[in-house]
Design a protein around this motif. Structure first.
Motif, mmCIF file in Angstrom:
data_model
loop_
_atom_site.group_PDB
_atom_site.id
_atom_site.type_symbol
_atom_site.label_atom_id
_atom_site.label_comp_id
_atom_site.label_asym_id
_atom_site.label_seq_id
_atom_site.Cartn_x
_atom_site.Cartn_y
_atom_site.Cartn_z
ATOM 1 N N ASP A 222 20.517 -1.026 7.877
ATOM 2 C CA ASP A 222 19.716 -1.366 7.009
ATOM 3 C C ASP A 222 19.389 0.442 6.590
ATOM 4 O OD1 ASP A 222 18.154 -0.877 4.727
ATOM 5 O OD2 ASP A 222 17.024 -2.545 6.201
ATOM 6 N N GLU B 176 12.842 5.838 7.495
ATOM 7 C CA GLU B 176 12.167 5.708 7.712
ATOM 8 C C GLU B 176 11.976 5.671 9.226
ATOM 9 O OE1 GLU B 176 10.664 1.655 7.592
ATOM 10 O OE2 GLU B 176 10.381 2.079 5.254
ATOM 11 N N LYS C 272 16.824 1.618 4.813
ATOM 12 C CA LYS C 272 15.599 2.306 4.402
ATOM 13 C C LYS C 272 15.037 2.142 6.126
ATOM 14 C CE LYS C 272 10.987 0.042 3.537
ATOM 15 N NZ LYS C 272 10.414 -1.238 2.874
ATOM 16 N N SER C 273 15.562 1.327 6.643
ATOM 17 C CA SER C 273 14.899 1.622 8.316
ATOM 18 C C SER C 273 15.987 2.870 9.395
ATOM 19 C CB SER C 273 15.537 0.309 9.047
ATOM 20 O OG SER C 273 15.131 -0.450 8.765
#
Length: 109
Positions: free
Chosen positions: A69, A75, A71-72
């Motif tokens: 992922d 982040e 996004k993960s």
């Protein structure tokens, strides 16, 4: 193993294609390179080291991850993290001795 080429970060410089010793990537006109032969990846991190915009993620595992992922990864600060951890690149501080791989290897001596 190479897990991700970020479409949002990639500037299509194709450096990753040129530095990969096992020809994992394919060039795509007007798009980021694709990971075409993931099973050929030797987890050498060369593509991640040379990517000027931290658009790649190489996982230290030698088997593909079940889920990736972006996004993960973003982040969690994992995109380009290997390069930062060893202090590779302009303006970076050499932190190789703090890298978890370095820490593990010193116990094997």
């Amino acid at each position: 193993m190479i897990e991700l080429v970020s479409e949002s970060r990639c500037i299509q410089c194709n450096i990753c294609i040129n530095v990969c010793p096992t020809n994992v990537f394919d060039k795509v006109p007007d798009a980021p390179p694709t990971i075409s032969r993931q099973s050929d990846c030797q987890t050498c991190f060369m593509c991640e080291l040379y990517c000027p915009v931290d658009a790649l993620y190489v996982a230290p595992q030698v088997e593909p991850l079940a889920e990736v992922d972006e996004k993960s990864l973003t982040e969690g600060g994992l995109l380009g993290s290997y390069r930062r951890n060893i202090g590779w690149g302009r303006g970076q501080t050499n932190t190789a001795q703090e890298d978890s791989t370095y820490q593990l290897l010193k116990y094997l001596k």
